[in-house]
Design an enzyme around this catalytic site. Structure first.
Site, short mmCIF file in Angstrom:
data_model
loop_
_atom_site.label_atom_id
_atom_site.label_comp_id
_atom_site.label_asym_id
_atom_site.label_seq_id
_atom_site.Cartn_x
_atom_site.Cartn_y
_atom_site.Cartn_z
N ALA A 1 0.81 -1.21 0.00
CA ALA A 1 0.00 0.00 0.00
C ALA A 1 0.85 1.27 0.00
O ALA A 1 0.58 2.21 -0.75
CB ALA A 1 -0.92 -0.01 1.21
N HIS B 1 16.04 5.33 26.52
CA HIS B 1 16.14 4.14 27.36
C HIS B 1 15.00 4.11 28.38
O HIS B 1 14.69 5.14 28.96
CB HIS B 1 17.47 4.13 28.11
CG HIS B 1 17.59 2.96 29.06
ND1 HIS B 1 17.87 1.69 28.61
CD2 HIS B 1 17.41 2.89 30.40
CE1 HIS B 1 17.88 0.88 29.67
NE2 HIS B 1 17.61 1.57 30.76
#
Ligand code: FAD
Ligand code: NAI
Length: 461
Positions: free
Chosen positions: A316, A440
């Site tokens: 797509a 993190h």
């Protein structure tokens, strides 16, 4: 006769996006679509309904694993009818959204089947409209298997497999490609025994071999059975089910499988017959793809083609990018020819499988010197915290640090690959990706670590 600067035939992600962009660039635009709703294969019977069912069935599968998080639930169950209704609502809302966007941007929807009478003329029902430019965006349809009749009751295409009224006891899937794995996983999660039969000796042809092997192992652990290296000789209806006859490619031995439902998922083919292309002199190859140049021009002036109707990945987002490039060219804005090597592919199973650029096999075959970096999610803090430790990031680079390919299997792989798409598209190196800050704890840290590993300086390995 009504006249338009551009008539787009087909309102899938290629055609509807092209129509919108062309209107935004000031062209008068009509879009011909024979379905009762806009959005093409992708929104109606492809990307969106399959992801809705993958999502619902994943929630159901997760219920069984909540105990690991210290959560107990009472007796759980699911209502397939409600699940299907939710999927249909998601599809309905999105397709209506495109109708709204057409109105807002002044795109005229011509509801009916389009044929091209001549360059500059498109017929839709009884009406013939004038078109300075015609864009073929007619997409694709499921490929059929010789001698196997799809009835959408027992022998299904992807469309039938998105709307089953009950969970089959035994679903046989023919083809271990993207559709076979995604829809196989949906029905396996909902309780079907699923056997995937594949002609080749591996699943997901085209994917990196190591990643495909990992995927097969993880999917088998979830209960999917694979019968590789088998040629389907026949599928015969018997009563409420079907018998699938297979031939082993190594020994020639014949085997049979009794199935309640059979999904034929052996690829898709372009839908370009019946448009009148031959008479116009538009070149169509043996498989039905329209031949185009880097600007999506066919050999006939004023006729363009994009998306699944032309060669390249049948995806797509690729169709959308084709459409934008084609109409920007028509409107007189320079546009570089597309580089399909930079188009990511994602299989939305759990774990997700994302690929970009060259595979390790392709680099070896081409004798191209390269470096490989891997990082397993089991060593990633966020993956551990989420209980999503299956899988790895694998990056392939040149000796000078250019990124040549990236392959990720794991939770959110489809989102994680985007960083590497941007890196490859803009020429960012392994070193630059590794040096950029990654939040993190995040799965993205595994991308950084794989780049570090490819550079020979892994941190957490
Ligand atoms: P299409 O979406 O096929 O649209 C073409 C439209 O043209 C159709 O609506 C058709 O009715 C119309 N049309 C055709 N001929 C005529 C005519 N003569 N007159 C009028 N109208 C006509 N791709 C992804 O990137 N991600 C996914 O997750 C994904 N999942 C998929 C899941 C399934 C089950 C399937 C089947 C496909 C999936 N795909 C996915 C592939 C994606 O759907 C296609 O690549 C994409 O839809 C191609 O867009 P397109 O605009 O070229 O054509
Ligand atoms: P596919 O090309 O991905 O896989 C077809 C599989 O069938 C291959 O493994 C092939 O070797 C096998 N096969 C072919 N003939 C066979 C036979 N006779 N017997 C047994 N196996 C046979 O095609 P699929 O899964 O039908 O998907 C069609 C297209 O739709 C793909 O090109 C894909 O790009 C697109 N799609 C994309 C999705 C995504 O991006 N998440 C999801 C679903 C479809």
């Amino acid at each position: 006769m009504r006249n338009f600067d551009l008539v787009v035939i087909g309102a899938g992600p290629g055609g509807y996006v092209a129509a919108l962009r062309a209107a935004q660039l000031g062209l008068s635009v009509a879009c011909v679509e024979e379905r009762a709703t806009l959005g093409g294969t992708c929104l109606n019977v492809g990307c969106i309904p399959s992801k809705a069912l993958l999502s619902s069935s994943e929630h159901w599968a997760e219920v069984k694993h909540l105990a690991a998080h210290g959560i107990t639930v009472g007796e759980a169950g699911f209502d397939l009818g409600a699940m299907m209704a939710r999927k249909d609502k998601v599809v309905g809302d999105l397709t209506k959204g495109i109708a709204h966007l057409f109105k807002k941007n002044g795109v005229e929807w011509l509801n009916g089947r389009g044929t091209i009478l001549a360059a500059g003329q498109v017929q839709v029902g009884d009406e013939v409209v004038g078109a300075k430019n015609i864009l073929i965006a007619t997409g694709s349809e499921p490929a059929t298997l010789a001698g196997v009749a799809v009835d959408e009751e027992v022998v299904l295409s992807s469309t039938g497999a998105l709307s089953l009224a009950r969970v089959p006891e035994h679903l046989v899937v023919i083809g271990a490609g993207v559709i076979g794995l995604e829809l196989g996983q949906v029905w396996a999660r909902l309780g079907a025994k699923v056997t995937v039969v594949e002609y080749l000796d591996r699943i997901l042809p085209g994917a990196d071999g190591e990643i495909a092997k990992t995927a097969q192992r993880l999917l088998q652990r979830q209960g999917l059975a694979f019968q590789l290296g088998r040629k389907v000789a026949s599928v015969t209806r018997d009563g409420a089910g079907a018998t699938v006859t297979l031939e082993r490619r190594d020994t020639g031995a014949v085997e049979t499988l009794a199935a309640d439902a059979v999904l034929v998922a052996i690829g898709r083919r372009p839908r370009t017959a019946g448009l009148g292309l031959k008479a116009l002199g538009v070149t169509v190859d043996a498989r039905g793809f329209v031949a185009v140049d880097g600007q999506f021009r066919t050999g006939v002036a004023g006729i363009y083609a994009i998306g699944d109707a032309v060669p390249g990945p049948m995806l797509a987002h690729k169709a959308e990018e084709d459409g934008i490039a084609a109409v920007e060219g028509i409107a007189g804005h320079a546009h570089a020819a597309p580089d399909y090597g930079l188009v990511p592919g994602v299989v939305y199973t759990a774990p997700e499988i994302a690929s970009l650029g060259a595979t390790e096999e392709a680099l070896k075959e081409a004798g191209r010197p390269h470096v490989v970096g891997r990082f397993q999610f089991i060593a990633n803090g966020r993956a551990r915290a989420m209980g999503a430790t299956d899988g790895l990031v694998k990056v392939l680079g040149s000796e000078t640090g250019r990124i040549l390919g990236a392959h990720i299997i794991g939770r959110n792989a489809g989102e994680l690959i985007q960083e590497l798409v941007l890196a490859m598209s803009t020429g960012a190196t392994l070193e630059q990706v590794a040096a950029s800050s990654h939040a993190h704890p995040g799965m993205g840290e595994a991308v950084k670590e794989a780049c570090l590993a490819a550079l020979g300086k892994p941190l957490h390995a």
